[in-house]
Structures are given as structure tokens and as C-alpha cells.
Write an enzyme that holds these catalytic residues in place. Sequence first.
Site, PDB file in Angstrom:
ATOM      1  CD  GLU A   1      -3.458  -6.057   3.083  1.00 12.71           C
ATOM      2  OE1 GLU A   1      -4.344  -5.328   3.588  1.00 12.71           O
ATOM      3  OE2 GLU A   1      -2.242  -5.831   3.188  1.00 12.71           O
TER       4      GLU A   1
ATOM      5  CD  GLU B   1      -3.208  -1.034   1.978  1.00  8.05           C
ATOM      6  OE1 GLU B   1      -3.259  -0.149   2.837  1.00  8.05           O
ATOM      7  OE2 GLU B   1      -4.131  -1.860   1.785  1.00  8.05           O
TER       8      GLU B   1
HETATM    9  O1  AHR Z   1      -5.214  -5.802   7.058  1.00  8.75           O
HETATM   10  C1  AHR Z   1      -5.169  -4.610   7.747  1.00  8.75           C
HETATM   11  C2  AHR Z   1      -4.504  -3.499   6.947  1.00  8.75           C
HETATM   12  O2  AHR Z   1      -5.286  -3.186   5.839  1.00  8.75           O
HETATM   13  C3  AHR Z   1      -3.162  -3.804   6.348  1.00  8.75           C
HETATM   14  O3  AHR Z   1      -2.125  -3.618   7.250  1.00  8.75           O
HETATM   15  C4  AHR Z   1      -3.058  -2.803   5.238  1.00  8.75           C
HETATM   16  O4  AHR Z   1      -2.257  -3.251   4.186  1.00  8.75           O
HETATM   17  C5  AHR Z   1      -4.510  -2.578   4.846  1.00  8.75           C
HETATM   18  O5  AHR Z   1      -4.821  -1.244   4.787  1.00  8.75           O
END
Ligand code: AHR
Length: 511
Positions: A314, A191
Amino acid sequence: MKISITLTGLLLAGNLLAQNTLILKPSAEPVKINKEIYGHFSEHLGTCIYEGIFVGEDSEIPNIDGFRTDVVAAFKELKVPVLRWPGGCFADTYHWKDGIGPREDRPSIVNVFWGGVTEDNSFGTHEFLNFCELIGTEPYLSINVGTGTVQEAVEWVEYVTSDNKSPMTDLRKKNGREAPWDVKFWGIGNENWGCGGDMAPDYYANIFRNYSSYIRGGDFQKIICGPSEDDTAWTETILSGLEGKQHLAQGVSMHYYTLPTADWSNKGSSTDFGEDMWFATLRNTMYVEDYIKQHLAIMDKYDPEGKIKLIVDEWGTWYDKLPGTKDGFLQQQNTVRDALVAGINLNIFNSHADRISMANIAQIVNVLQAVILTRGPEMVKTPTYYVFSMYNVHQDATLVPIELISERYEYQGEQIPAVTASASEKDGTVSITITNANPSKPITIKCQLGTEYKLVNSEIVTGREITDYNDFGKEEKVTISDFDPGRIKKQELQIEVPAHSVILIQLEQVG
Ligand code: AHR
């Protein structure tokens, strides 16, 4: 008059035929559903690592080298194919050398993203990679780009994977590990448009090139930090920034979290919800397919041969934290609604298996849409665990393309497809997974199989109520049960898919 009645009847019959039909359409060009689509994510966040996975050798909680015995058994049974670590946002603050060597000598740091707690680094590279070996999973390491250096990254790769004699491999051996580990997947930043340094996409693309060109020495899959949700501008700019250097990336990551609302300060409860939040969650989760298509269209432009894969590293639901739990620990419960989210997303990822090579649900224990929850010595398997367990049949199977015509599930003037599905074939067994998002209506699906099959297995994950979940010390309310889908007649199976359920049907060809 007679003719007009017949025509009306024919038209009606035509409509009925069209609706709620699933047709298996085996393809001449086989596509493998990579087992890594069933991957997971673990971060130094809340009680995911400490308490959830690692309790230390001296804990009263039964453990193997500090790893919880119950959790190890649950992951082995689940066949976790790949596990991403150490973050997430944490990864861009993580200095791997803090987490090696004698534990008493390891420096601590403050986990600035997640609760401001002290991280003592007792779970580091050796612990993570040994844990992966113990549960039989492929590791996927996230390199620190935000606060790290290229040199630090190069040394980590060498420490972990090199067979040569070098200061880094000598250090690894001194720390007790003779042979290198086999780590294929390396994420370069996380990110980086946000918590990973708030970078502009062209700046990050250059940084990625710099890191990637020095990460050598193995058949690595290097993953460039891709977009969140529908941020096509980020995708466009990072890929144009790779022009002429596409060989530096084997994957583009994408993140998409499902929130019932658009308001991060009021996302809604994980257990206390009605049909409005049920509908909104399932509607929002289905947007992922539009986003996937949008990003793939851009990837096709820069990489027409499709060599660079999309990695949804994610995904999952994100609700308000459970009352009484710590800020920044992202603890939530997991209900039948999460089972539907899991089934819908996995069906979508399967359907795009030609371009999606991996997906990692966030996160594996105690955080967000976890498959396992722990409380002290207790552990529960969530509805999401059972969906993953049922869908395991798709791991490394061949995708069987389908055509699906589904009725709509309508709620207060909005509508979504009621049914999603995907199918695969492995060792002569065809597996079809189906979700019914309608909270109160069973839906009959006609499956046109196209050849003679016999039914060999059918299972279901559901609960009596959409808010049902599995709680500590109580009998499980949501698990896998046998399911009777009826009989195959003339190469067709009519299945009544119960309301708010996820099902698996398995078939074998006759003769
Ligand atoms: O999964 C929680 C958070 O969500 C992670 O650390 C980040 O990559 C995303 O914003």
C-alpha cells in the site's frame, strides 16, 4: 593572478560537471525489475469496487459480465500486472463464503471500516478472479486473520487453487468454475498492528506461522504483515518470531502513505494547494527510501540470503476527502503533484528491485491516489495513470544502475533532491525515467551514456500548473506528450527537464 583565475575556473567547471549528472552504470549482475512493482490495490471501500469496477450486468453503463467496459479497456491498456483484494482493513472482516453462490442468496454485512455501508457481497471471489482474467492481471488475495480462522483460510485456498476432488472444489464447480484459478500471492492479514486486530508483533508472528504452515498445495508466495512507515520494532519482532521458520514467508509487506501534513484530521486538499504543500508532499514521499533501507537492514539480519522480499503493498497520497463526498470513502482528485509522487516512488522502487518484488498503489479506482476516476457513466484517467503508463517500459526489464548527482530544490530553508531517476534495459532498448520536483525551474541533466546510443523515443507527463488535473467532461490537462530532449553528442545527452514534470527517454545502441 592568471594561474589563480584558471584554478577558480577549473573548480567552478568541476562543480558544474558534478552537479546534475546522471551516469549509466550497467552491472555485471543483472537485477530484474519485477513487473509486479507496477501493481495495484482494490478494496471494498467507497466506490472502488461497486461503481468503479463492477456495476452489474443490468446496469445502463456498458459492461462485460457486470465489469465496466471503459475501466476494463483502461486497465488492459495500462498492463496492470497484479491486483490486491479484498483489502485493506476490509480483508480482516471478510468471510469469503459470503461472496460465492447465487447472488440473491449471499448474506450482506456492514462495512465497519469504510462508511458503515451495507456490503451485499455481490462482488466476491468469482467476480474478482474472473475480472483479473479479463484484464490479464495476477490476483493477490488478502486472507482474513483478524476475524477469520485458519480453517476458513485453508478452505479458501483449496476452493480457489485445488485441482483435486474435495468438498471445496465441488462447491467451486457447482458455482460455475470448473478449473482452478492460478493464484500465487497470498497475504496473511493486513495491518495487524492496527485495523487487522491491534495485535502485538510477537503474537501476530505466531499467528502467521500457524496460518502459513497450513496454506499448502501450490508454489505460493505467502506474505507476512510488515510495518507501517518507520516501525522497525514491528519488523524486528515479526522476523525474530520467524527464526528457524523463515521458509513460511516469501514476502514482508510494508505500507507507507504520503500525507502533506502530519495531522490526519487536516491533511490538506487534493487540488487546492500552494508551494508549501507541494514541497511537503514531495519531501514526505521521499522518506520512503529511508524506510525501505531501514527495513531491509533488519531483513538482511534475519535473512542474509535475501530470500524474503519486501512488498510495498500500500502506497500513495492521502489527502482530505473531496468536499461533498461521503466520510470513509477516501475520494480525492489527482494532480501534477500526484504524477510527481508516482514517478518518484516508482524510481525508488526500481532502484531497490533486487529486494522489492512488488508494490501496489492505493487504490486502483476512485479511492486515494487512483489511476482511474469514475462518475456515473463517465471515466477519467488521472496524471498517475499516465505516469504508470509511461513507466510500463520498466516492467520485467533489467535494472541499469545509475549514479545521479542532483541539485537541491529548496523551499523555506528546507531542501530535497530536485531530480530522481531510474533506468532499465529490455530487448536492446534502454529506458530512463526522470522527475523534476522543482515547481518553477527547468533543470538541465547531463546523461553520460558510456556508449554510442541513438534516441528512439521521449515522452513527458506534466501540466501548465502544479494543480492541474483531469476532470469529467473536460479536455485532459495532464497526459503523455512527446518531448524533445535534444541530441546525443559524444555519448552524452543534455536534457532540459521541464519544471514539475516526469519524463521518459528511450535509447538504442548504435551498431
Ligand atoms: O487504503 C486504505 C486503508 O489504508 C487500507 O484499508 C488500510 O490497509 C490502510 O490503513
